[in-house]
Every structure is written in structure tokens, then in C-alpha cells.
Write a protein that holds these residues in place. Structure first.
Motif, PDB file in Angstrom:
ATOM      1  N   GLU A   1      -9.400 -15.520  13.576  1.00  0.00           N
ATOM      2  CA  GLU A   1      -8.100 -16.067  13.179  1.00  0.00           C
ATOM      3  C   GLU A   1      -8.101 -16.550  11.736  1.00  0.00           C
ATOM      4  OE1 GLU A   1      -7.462 -19.132  16.023  1.00  0.00           O
ATOM      5  OE2 GLU A   1      -7.123 -17.726  17.682  1.00  0.00           O
ATOM      6  N   ASP A   2      -9.280 -16.534  11.094  1.00  0.00           N
ATOM      7  CA  ASP A   2      -9.432 -16.981   9.711  1.00  0.00           C
ATOM      8  C   ASP A   2      -8.971 -18.429   9.558  1.00  0.00           C
ATOM      9  OD1 ASP A   2     -10.463 -16.321   7.234  1.00  0.00           O
ATOM     10  OD2 ASP A   2      -8.524 -15.747   6.407  1.00  0.00           O
ATOM     11  N   GLU A   3      -9.428 -19.260  10.482  1.00  0.00           N
ATOM     12  CA  GLU A   3      -9.054 -20.681  10.486  1.00  0.00           C
ATOM     13  C   GLU A   3      -9.486 -21.300   9.155  1.00  0.00           C
ATOM     14  OE1 GLU A   3      -9.120 -24.742  10.750  1.00  0.00           O
ATOM     15  OE2 GLU A   3     -11.043 -23.702  10.876  1.00  0.00           O
ATOM     16  N   PRO A   4      -8.579 -21.966   8.439  1.00  0.00           N
ATOM     17  CA  PRO A   4      -8.836 -22.351   7.041  1.00  0.00           C
ATOM     18  C   PRO A   4     -10.056 -23.235   6.811  1.00  0.00           C
ATOM     19  CG  PRO A   4      -6.499 -22.522   7.536  1.00  0.00           C
ATOM     20  CD  PRO A   4      -7.193 -22.257   8.838  1.00  0.00           C
ATOM     21  N   VAL A   5     -10.279 -24.243   7.638  1.00  0.00           N
ATOM     22  CA  VAL A   5     -11.405 -25.148   7.411  1.00  0.00           C
ATOM     23  C   VAL A   5     -12.724 -24.423   7.639  1.00  0.00           C
ATOM     24  CG1 VAL A   5     -12.572 -27.233   8.214  1.00  0.00           C
ATOM     25  CG2 VAL A   5     -10.089 -27.239   7.922  1.00  0.00           C
ATOM     26  N   LEU A   6     -12.819 -23.707   8.743  1.00  0.00           N
ATOM     27  CA  LEU A   6     -14.051 -22.965   9.031  1.00  0.00           C
ATOM     28  C   LEU A   6     -14.294 -21.906   7.963  1.00  0.00           C
ATOM     29  CD1 LEU A   6     -16.284 -22.864  11.169  1.00  0.00           C
ATOM     30  CD2 LEU A   6     -14.969 -21.105  12.356  1.00  0.00           C
TER      31      LEU A   6
END
Length: 201
Positions: A136-141
Motif C-alpha cells: 500500500e506504500d504506507e507513508p511512514v513505513l
């Protein structure tokens, strides 16, 4: 709440030619723990100082260990100091915890080498959760993965991590990893110069 665990998992699975350095990963894990503690309202940031909440309990023992390591008296610790103190050998701590919980096994072939040993992830809900956040390309990770070199930088259209406190932590992680790399390069130059002295006629 599982940013540090998810980062450790994606670091193990990262398809990269350059192995993730334990020092880089440890610094990023310390940052991820702090981000999780901020999200759980166990800490707040005053500029770059970490202010712990009076009481906080968490079922996750790794995050509980991070909370118990907080400096609870003034002068409070800065984010940078936290990264270097908490991050010391933190990747090895996560490896041991994952092995104890059956999330990780030792194998002859693995994705990420810790010394002479190779380790492999077991297919678990935790592993699938981390994979979903990565996909999902989660911003923090993503930002943490970029800092340790296992993801390319985001496109201009990609959303950034939200919140001033989280942004402060991510910037500190990036700076700490860069500083560690500078130390490595300086030592390599010094070692090469020392070797040349002994080779000189």
C-alpha cells in the motif's frame, strides 16, 4: 502500533543487492518505536524532546520495552539521543524476540544475514500485515525504508507522513543513518591510509 515490527519484516524480505546494515536498521527501529509510542499517546514531543506520559501499558513486549526505556525525568531526552541510545543493537533484540515468538527461523539460506547466520520469516499474520503495508506504500513505513536504503524515494504525488512529531522523528532517523554512514566512510579512509603506511618502502 506495529511500525517497528513491520519495518523489521520488510527489511528481512527486501530484494536489495546491498544487505541492510544492522546499525542502520537499529536506528530506524528505534525511530519506528518512537513513532508507535507517539501514535499510542505514550509520549509527546516538545520540539525535539520526548515527554513520556505518566502511565502506559502495552501488550506488545517490544514496545513495552521501548516505553520502559524512556527517560522520565528532566531534562528529557532528545529524539537524536533516543535513536543512538535505544538503537544500540536493537536489530539483534528484534531478531531474538521474533525467534522466541516463532516468527523467525534460522536457515542455511536467508534474505538478510546477521553475522554468519541466516534467518527466514515464517508465514504469519504479522508478516502478511507488513507485506500489505509495503504494497500500500504506507507513508511512514516507506519513509523509514527509504532511510535505510531498501526502498526508492517517493514520487512527488505520493502522500507524505502526517503530523509534525512523526516528521521530526523521520528527519532524525534520516540524519542519524547519514551520520553513521559518514563514520563508516571515515573509518574506511583511515584504515586504508594506515595500510598504505605499512606498505610504503
Amino acid at each position: 502500533m506495529y511500525t517497528a515490527q513491520d519495518l523489521f519484516i520488510i527489511a528481512l524480505e527486501a530484494p536489495t543487492e546491498r544487505p541492510v546494515g544492522q546499525g542502520d536498521l537499529s536506528l530506524a527501529l528505534a525511530g519506528a518505536e518512537l513513532i508507535d509510542l507517539i501514535g499510542a499517546e505514550a509520549v509527546a514531543l516538545d520540539d525535539d524532546l520526548i515527554l513520556p506520559a505518566p502511565q502506559w501499558a502495552q501488550a506488545d513486549r517490544l514496545l513495552e520495552g521501548a516505553a520502559s526505556a524512556l527517560v522520565r525525568q528532566e531534562p528529557y531526552e532528545s529524539v537524536e539521543d533516543w535513536l543512538w541510545r535505544r538503537g544500540r543493537d536493537l536489530s539483534a533484540t528484534y531478531q531474538s524476540a521474533f525467534e522466541e515468538e516463532g516468527l523467525l527461523t534460522r536457515a542455511r539460506r536467508g534474505r538478510l544475514s546477521f553475522g554468519a547466520e541466516h534467518v527466514e520469516l515464517v508465514d504469519t499474520p504479522a508478516r502478511r500485515r507488513a507485506q500489505e503495508r509495503r504494497e500500500e506504500d504506507e507513508p511512514v513505513l516507506r519513509a523509514l525504508a527509504v532511510a535505510i536504503g531498501i526502498r526508492p524515494g517517493p514520487s512527488e504525488e505520493a502522500p507524505g507522513p502526517g503530523g509534525e512529531a512523526v516528521t521530526t522523528v523521520l528527519a532524525a532517523v534520516h540524519d542519524a543513518v547519514m551520520e553513521l554512514e559518514a563514520v563508516r566512510q571515515r573509518k574506511a579512509i583511515e584504515n586504508a591510509a594506515f595500510s598504505n603506511v605499512w606498505r610504503a618502502p
